[in-house]
Motif scaffolding. Sequence first.
Motif, mmCIF file in Angstrom:
data_model
loop_
_atom_site.group_PDB
_atom_site.id
_atom_site.type_symbol
_atom_site.label_atom_id
_atom_site.label_comp_id
_atom_site.label_asym_id
_atom_site.label_seq_id
_atom_site.Cartn_x
_atom_site.Cartn_y
_atom_site.Cartn_z
ATOM 1 N N SER A 114 -35.306 -16.991 9.270
ATOM 2 C CA SER A 114 -34.883 -17.324 10.997
ATOM 3 C C SER A 114 -35.933 -17.646 11.431
ATOM 4 O O SER A 114 -36.406 -18.846 12.147
ATOM 5 N N MET A 115 -37.112 -16.904 10.041
ATOM 6 C CA MET A 115 -38.632 -17.719 11.059
ATOM 7 C C MET A 115 -38.389 -19.507 10.584
ATOM 8 O O MET A 115 -39.576 -19.434 11.618
ATOM 9 N N HIS A 116 -38.868 -19.517 9.667
ATOM 10 C CA HIS A 116 -39.036 -21.061 8.482
ATOM 11 C C HIS A 116 -37.554 -21.684 9.943
ATOM 12 O O HIS A 116 -38.401 -22.568 10.048
ATOM 13 N N LEU A 117 -36.892 -21.185 10.361
ATOM 14 C CA LEU A 117 -35.347 -22.570 11.466
ATOM 15 C C LEU A 117 -36.191 -22.485 12.907
ATOM 16 O O LEU A 117 -36.132 -23.198 13.234
ATOM 17 N N LEU A 118 -36.913 -21.324 12.989
ATOM 18 C CA LEU A 118 -37.467 -21.402 14.878
ATOM 19 C C LEU A 118 -38.219 -22.435 14.767
ATOM 20 O O LEU A 118 -38.577 -22.865 15.931
ATOM 21 N N TYR A 119 -39.682 -21.566 13.211
ATOM 22 C CA TYR A 119 -40.751 -22.715 13.441
ATOM 23 C C TYR A 119 -40.765 -23.899 13.407
ATOM 24 O O TYR A 119 -41.315 -25.202 14.247
ATOM 25 N N LEU A 120 -39.754 -24.574 12.709
ATOM 26 C CA LEU A 120 -39.172 -26.389 13.083
ATOM 27 C C LEU A 120 -39.216 -26.538 13.764
ATOM 28 O O LEU A 120 -39.101 -27.507 14.373
ATOM 29 N N GLN A 128 -44.863 -11.043 11.923
ATOM 30 C CA GLN A 128 -45.663 -11.479 13.130
ATOM 31 C C GLN A 128 -45.218 -12.689 13.551
ATOM 32 O O GLN A 128 -45.417 -13.601 14.434
ATOM 33 N N MET A 129 -45.547 -14.020 12.256
ATOM 34 C CA MET A 129 -45.149 -15.044 13.148
ATOM 35 C C MET A 129 -43.587 -15.415 14.384
ATOM 36 O O MET A 129 -43.754 -15.958 15.311
ATOM 37 N N LEU A 130 -42.742 -14.741 13.266
ATOM 38 C CA LEU A 130 -41.242 -14.848 13.999
ATOM 39 C C LEU A 130 -41.676 -13.944 15.295
ATOM 40 O O LEU A 130 -41.142 -14.346 16.425
ATOM 41 N N THR A 131 -42.149 -12.812 15.734
ATOM 42 C CA THR A 131 -42.359 -12.745 17.053
ATOM 43 C C THR A 131 -43.714 -13.354 17.735
ATOM 44 O O THR A 131 -42.679 -13.523 19.282
ATOM 45 N N LYS A 171 -53.649 -17.482 13.332
ATOM 46 C CA LYS A 171 -53.449 -17.349 12.104
ATOM 47 C C LYS A 171 -52.322 -17.005 11.567
ATOM 48 O O LYS A 171 -51.630 -15.819 12.288
ATOM 49 N N PHE A 172 -51.753 -17.397 10.054
ATOM 50 C CA PHE A 172 -50.562 -16.432 9.470
ATOM 51 C C PHE A 172 -50.438 -14.502 9.222
ATOM 52 O O PHE A 172 -51.765 -15.063 7.941
ATOM 53 N N GLU A 173 -49.693 -13.927 8.880
ATOM 54 C CA GLU A 173 -49.885 -12.638 8.702
ATOM 55 C C GLU A 173 -48.676 -11.944 7.454
ATOM 56 O O GLU A 173 -49.343 -12.117 6.498
ATOM 57 N N PRO A 226 -42.119 -3.242 19.969
ATOM 58 C CA PRO A 226 -40.502 -3.059 20.120
ATOM 59 C C PRO A 226 -40.395 -4.734 19.392
ATOM 60 O O PRO A 226 -39.574 -4.539 18.486
ATOM 61 N N ALA A 227 -41.305 -6.002 19.327
ATOM 62 C CA ALA A 227 -41.301 -7.131 18.616
ATOM 63 C C ALA A 227 -41.351 -6.808 17.098
ATOM 64 O O ALA A 227 -40.842 -7.824 16.565
#
Length: 559
Positions: free
Chosen positions: A377-383, A459-462, A453-455, A524-525
């Motif tokens: 979901s991180m990849h898809l929502l990032y796009l 973290q990115m999805l949040t 900055k990517f961790e 929570p996130a």
Amino acid sequence: MLHPSIQHLLTTTAGTSPTYTTTAGSGKESILLRGGFSFPQHSDSTLYSPTLQINGDLADFSKDGLQALATAEYLRLSAVNYRSYREEIDLQLTIIGSSAKTVSRFIAIYGGILDCLPLLSKGYHADFITAEKLHISSRDGKTTLSYITKTPIEQNRCDYCGLCGATCPEQCLSEKLFLDFSRCSSCRECEAICPHDAIDIHCAEKQQLYPSALLILDEAVQIDLPEDEEEEQKNIFGMQDLPQYLSTLFASRIDEVVTCKKSVCHYSGRFNIGCTRCFSVCPVNAISLQADGIQINQHQCTECGRCLAVCPTGAMDFQRFSDREFIDYFSRLKLTPGTTVVIANEDALHTFWWQQRTRSFANTFFLEYPQVQALSSMHLLYLYAIGAGKILLIPQQTDGDVPENEQYHFSNTILWQVFGEEQRIQYTSINSLPDLLQESAGTPLTEPYQPGKFENRRQMLTSLLHFFQKTKNCDLYLDSPPFSTFGDITCDTDRCTTCLACLSVCKTRALTTDATQMTLIHHPALCIQCAACCTICPEDVLQLWPGLRLDSHFNTPVT
């Protein structure tokens, strides 16, 4: 009209930056990258990019856009971040038979090609070790074969005087110092005559072997195999499995492209607690739970992508196109708002390119991605957050029902609940793709997401969810299964002793502490609801409340 064949190249000369071009020029340039598809005929070391080829031919990129794309592809394809090696054939095979005849026959047939270590489970033979009380166990992926073998003669003491052989009434002690217990009457006259006390007919030793492969020749062989370890015996074969074993005898190239980063993995092998989602979804049992954490059997891994997609933290990473590389890749490209992004592996893109050479597709970007099912979901929502209006996924298997995973449902539910955008992410097939590309997409975002900055993946999805929430100022709560990796943790503060054991198993920093006040702080996130903290808590004061609460307090820690 049929498009002419165009070369898409990234070239460089001494002292100049790489340049996209459609001609090779004077020949003084070095070709860094070519648009194209994999062919056995490609004998040179030049990198070939299916993404550059199909976008250059079928999409409507400007020259500057193709320059950025070619550069991004070159950086992606030239960065090999995984261990790759050739593994030679292992011909060592431990064989166990219930008779010397059975063992001898097998060695006569296969001894010329296999390095056989023979054991007898019954009877005695001068050429074979008789192994009693056979027991098999496995730990940390290694098989151990334990057994008892009789050792009546201590070779270090024996001076080979021959008195024992001449004295034995049954003539069961041979000149090779082999004692045939099937004929021995235990009269112990050999012991009495030995001048060096080198003989003890009751002496036995416990032995252990660590066979890379073990073959049981017949059903009469009795081996103690605990039921709870039965699933782990992947290198143990019966005669009916001999073709299967022989089929593994070939040199192979191993690419360790599915990896586990222990620094963010929420499985604790030490306590056997925490997240085991990757282990649960692996269809080929290539993932095991070991004392030092998640282990991946690279021989068995088929790169199906299931473990990669379900990992909530990004500990499971795809080194052919890692999470970090994915974010960096699109930071070099600026998607036109509303662009339709098509993601497929090389074979699917090659077929589509071959069939559609007479057409062009506006506002479209084609991305070659080795395994679509590995996308989270991180990849898809990032796009979507950086401007994609629609994301079309072509999985490797398109016959029958299209395989959809929870990441797909998670992402589409978020877009529907926040933006009212239904089915902006779709699984499709090559045949349906042309019609879908004729539909305009658009995007509700006035400004694209700017990643920091990517961790790690969590973290990115949040950060993405927080961006969506601020953009639409929404307030929603989602508790269906796709959102079970989000949620709250409550603590009974009256019974909590602030021992901080929970912090030791939380790798996403969903639980931290205020050092000055010695209080727990929950984010929570970042919580994946793995329950490791609850399990390890000695006072049993923590409780999980799964569900995604996306509101203005989403990214706010709670004490």
